[in-house]
Design a protein around this motif. Sequence first.
Motif: not given
Length: 698
Positions: A77, A81, A128-129, A201, A343-344, A419
């Motif tokens: 994770h 980000a 994000d990962r 980002y 995206l998160m 997520y």
Amino acid sequence: MKSSRWMRWLAAVLVSGAMCVAQQAKPAAKPARTHTMAAASKVPVIKYEKYKLKNGLEVILSENHRLPLVAVDIWYHVGPANERPGRTGFAHLFEHMMFQGSKHVGDEPFKVLEASGATLINGTTDFDRTNYFETMPSNELETALWLESDRMGWLLDKLDQKKLATQRDVVRNERRQGESQPYDLAEEETFHQIFPKGHPYYGVVIGSHADIESAELNDVRDFFKTYYAPNNATVAIVGDYDPKTIKELVEKYFGPIPSGPAKEPVAAKFPPITQEKDVTVTDTVQLPRVYMAWHTPAIFKPGDAEADLLARILGGGRASRLYKKLVYEKQIAQDVSADQQSLMLGSVFTIQATARPGVTPDQLKAAIDEELAAMRQSGPSQAELERARNTVETRMIQGLQRLGGFGGIADELNAYNHYLGDPGYFPKDIARYDAVTTASVKKLADTMMPNTRTVVYCVPGEKHVEDVPRRQEQASSEPVQGGPGNDEWRNHPPQPGPEKTPNLPVPAVFTLTNGLKVYLTEDHQVPVMTASLAVLRGSEANPADKPGLASFTASMLTEGTEKRSSTQLADDVAQTGGTLSASSNADNSSVDAGGLTKNADALFGLLADVAEHPAFRSEEIERVRKRRLTGLLQERDNPNQLATKIFYQQVYGPKSPYGYTETGTEESTKNITRDEMVNVYKEGYGPKNAALLVAGDF
């Protein structure tokens, strides 16, 4: 154009296939344990078990004994980000470092995996990962667990200054390769404009040259200790494992690795865009391109599904609004697409369009704005929404045919867990799209005003790329101890278990009265089907002065039939949510269809119409000719395509049909006639020169 020899042969396929199966008195295959079909919707439900080790590692198990294969997919994770300014690219750097070896596995993990028969070996990084995955013969599962756990716990034992320097050079060279691709700099500039400097980002996943080059060994070690720990990871194991021993194996390899520090959730805000920002980037490209970008709701938040469907309605293929208007009707764009990058921390909705020769970026922008204004005024039609929704559902379900790899079952389980914390979210995800209405799509479109976006123009000119000199390396430093002690047993690779013989399906083979041989394979794992009509006529039959003829002919099959125009055909295919395509290669051509089994009748009807009744309308030929000529012009931007063309000519020579790529040359494309295409179709396409291969949930 009439073609009686093809009449009714595809319509007979399903009937003949059903008769053949019935004669075998074979019971219908039951769905595998991994999937159960919801009675009403036929939406697959992925059976899984999720639990957690004492060190915090989440484990997701999903049994599937269809083939003696098992997929191992581990998600960390962490991504850009989690990076801080001045230290961009660390997550991607570790994607490379993790393939450089660990204490017990050694320096060449790829060789270890390949020697075990692994496929789909890869690692990827997104904002994000980060994930790593491989699909193994099931008797080699323990090798994958040994390798993945070793680089999680003992990578630092092999990480020294020399390896870091090597991988910095590799990553920077990868960035240079990207920078050499057409329009790459404009895509990066789009993110620079829509996110403020300092936002996670703002940059690109690969990082900047300066940050990559400035990466210090201790910084890299700290990053690894923080984010590549079991309490910041999830491993999904999907396939033919022994449920009685799997948990013991996971505990054996991953259990001894200590937890890392607790992670704080990432929180990054950005000011809304209140005034349009226009930026121009120059690049060594043949044609201008326009990018538009908006902020949209974060992944799985309200509005995310609407944005995804809106992207497909606007620019998701030949049935989309922008394609029909810009590419087909006005013929001012060579290509156009729209995308929701979910995206998160907030998503990005983009539209991009490449101009035809002689068309200005302002003309493209004006045409796009006209369609956006119409969408804000009236919203999408119900038919447009259904086409987009069907396409999304089909793609999601088709991905479940694979255990591992991009979009496979293991990847989906991990994604939903990452997520949402819910690996079994798949049916709810389908329902999320089902809940979208034309009104909710219009509401989302209403927020996409000119004053809330950024626009990047990429125009021909000099390419300006960032670079920094290679640093002077410090004296080589020693690796540090990684995982816990008492690990000598890991020096011995696991021994494979007994090999298993796969129980492969045997197709039912039958021949229609017109001579067409059909191969029908039942597969009831997932409610999908594919059909491929292959004919023994490819570019090997092209005249020496007409390279590209077979490809041009194949491309016209899906550009309209006797009863369907090109746009009507595109709409009818999109309505099924499936795909229909025609192509050629060196030795054969094919027409292919695929989608959900519930739409099999419609897909077979479309495949039959395209194969039996291509119209070869002159106006469509001229439109496609212009697109192919522009595509040949664009090939000058791509070093790989240029090298491939030279390679074929040098190997085979200019008089051989193999001496050219499928697209042919500008001269031949200009001179190919309708009669020549019709002759290729009449001579090369026919039931006695073809085979139909059908597989799926029939």
